[in-house]
Scaffold this active site. Structure first.
Site, PDB file in Angstrom:
ATOM      1  N   CYS A 237      53.476  16.776 -52.938  1.00 49.07           N
ATOM      2  CA  CYS A 237      53.315  18.137 -52.411  1.00 49.07           C
ATOM      3  C   CYS A 237      53.918  19.201 -53.321  1.00 49.07           C
ATOM      4  O   CYS A 237      53.545  20.368 -53.244  1.00 49.07           O
ATOM      5  CB  CYS A 237      53.938  18.237 -51.022  1.00 49.07           C
ATOM      6  SG  CYS A 237      53.167  17.142 -49.805  1.00 49.07           S
TER       7      CYS A 237
ATOM      8  N   HIS B 112      54.855  25.854 -49.621  1.00 45.91           N
ATOM      9  CA  HIS B 112      54.032  24.692 -49.324  1.00 45.91           C
ATOM     10  C   HIS B 112      53.772  24.692 -47.826  1.00 45.91           C
ATOM     11  O   HIS B 112      54.697  24.830 -47.019  1.00 45.91           O
ATOM     12  CB  HIS B 112      54.769  23.424 -49.740  1.00 45.91           C
ATOM     13  CG  HIS B 112      54.148  22.166 -49.232  1.00 45.91           C
ATOM     14  ND1 HIS B 112      52.801  21.928 -49.319  1.00 45.91           N
ATOM     15  CD2 HIS B 112      54.696  21.078 -48.618  1.00 45.91           C
ATOM     16  CE1 HIS B 112      52.540  20.741 -48.784  1.00 45.91           C
ATOM     17  NE2 HIS B 112      53.671  20.215 -48.346  1.00 45.91           N
TER      18      HIS B 112
ATOM     19  N   ASN C  27      48.430  20.391 -43.853  1.00 47.69           N
ATOM     20  CA  ASN C  27      49.150  20.111 -45.098  1.00 47.69           C
ATOM     21  C   ASN C  27      48.161  19.557 -46.118  1.00 47.69           C
ATOM     22  O   ASN C  27      47.705  18.430 -45.995  1.00 47.69           O
ATOM     23  CB  ASN C  27      50.266  19.102 -44.817  1.00 47.69           C
ATOM     24  CG  ASN C  27      51.108  18.789 -46.041  1.00 47.69           C
ATOM     25  OD1 ASN C  27      50.734  19.101 -47.174  1.00 47.69           O
ATOM     26  ND2 ASN C  27      52.244  18.150 -45.825  1.00 47.69           N
TER      27      ASN C  27
END
Length: 324
Positions: free
Chosen positions: A114, A251, A281
């Site tokens: 990520c 993020h 996500n």
């Protein structure tokens, strides 16, 4: 004079299929309210059968080229951040290069889960500052729907697919914090925490892709502290404080993490670009997606100071301060 890596274009692509939270109610012990209250996620996009990470990346890349009014022949390097490549090799970036019709320059992938886009962006900045490249396209692209355990309600409802791209170009600056472009970066990793977020397969272990495993509570605890700290570190390197920040572009993992990090930095949610409700996500794609959507919404304007920060498996985390 100082060379700066200035943003010249941004773009994104999301697969056509939109999956609302309610779809999971038929197969999991969960509800739309449960998912929203704990994550802030309302829907996400999933790639179609046969639709690959490289295909998403190519479409996002073309959108960024269009936004910059550039042709691919003007790009010296392509860096793709991804944890879900089409194949073990070659790199997704080379597939993007071919898909865009480029026969010049070089292309490679970066893998920091990520945090991948932050690592790739910092890498691209290094190429520009060293004179290795004048224009670099940085892409985050993922098809996490291919590595999810559809019986694990704690993970499969969290992730989505998508791609975002950003083009950096060398430009003259004054060496002060008033310059446009990347002003600082801050990168970290700590392999002791690998068991908190990982995929249980791989080429040299199981010979399979595996599926995602996560200790959500532990990841949350690390995320809030580490994200706020890395953002503060990067701001200090740039000679700035949180008061100088126009936008945090985090993020997009979990709305609770996003809110807690902003609060720890002393900033309100009116300073945060949030897309997690619509995208879930998307791992390495989440920050460039949010940058592109933020631009489309009219939130992000030239001259504004942006802090982008992310944490992912590894654990790996970091941040970048840039003036748009």
């Amino acid at each position: 004079m100082t060379i700066r890596s200035v943003v010249r274009g941004v773009g994104h692509y999301l697969p056509e299929r939109v999956v609302e939270n309610a779809e999971f109610e038929a197969t999991l012990d969960t509800t739309d309210d449960w998912i929203r209250s704990r994550t802030g996620i309302e829907r996400r996009h999933f790639a179609a059968e046969g639709e690959t990470t490289s295909q998403l990346a190519i479409k996002a890349a073309q959108a960024a080229l269009d936004d910059a009014d550039m042709s691919v022949d003007q790009i010296d390097a392509i860096i793709v951040a991804t944890s879900t490549p089409d194949h073990t090799f070659p790199a997704v970036a080379t597939m993007v290069q071919a898909g865009l019709g480029s026969t010049t320059g070089f292309a490679y992938d970066v893998q920091a889960v990520c945090a991948g886009f932050i690592f790739a962006l910092t890498n691209a900045n290094g190429l520009i500052l060293s004179g290795q490249a004048e224009r670099v396209m940085v892409i985050g692209a993922e098809t996490f729907s291919r590595i999810l355990d559809w019986e694990d309600r704690g993970t499969c409802v969290l992730f989505g697919d998508g791609a975002g791209a950003l083009i950096l170009e060398a430009a003259q600056g004054t060496g002060t914090k008033e310059d446009r472009g990347i002003l600082s970066s801050d990168l970290h990793s700590d392999g002791r925490y690998r068991e908190l977020l990982y995929v249980d397969g791989g080429v040299s272990t199981t010979g399979t892709a595996g599926v995602l495993r996560m200790q959500g509570n532990q990841v949350f605890r690390h995320a809030v502290v580490k994200l706020a700290q890395t953002a503060e570190n990067a701001l200090e390197k740039a000679g700035m404080t949180a008061g100088d920040v126009d936008w945090i572009v985090p993020h997009q993992a979990n709305l609770r993490i996003i809110k807690a990090t902003a609060e720890k930095m002393g900033l309100g949610m009116d300073h945060v670009v949030v897309t997690v409700a619509d995208h879930g996500n998307t791992s390495a794609a989440s920050i460039p997606l949010a940058l592109s959507v933020g631009r489309q919404r009219g939130q992000i304007h030239e001259g504004q100071v942006i802090v982008a920060e992310a944490i992912g498996g590894g654990l790996a985390w970091g941040s970048v301060v840039l003036r748009w």
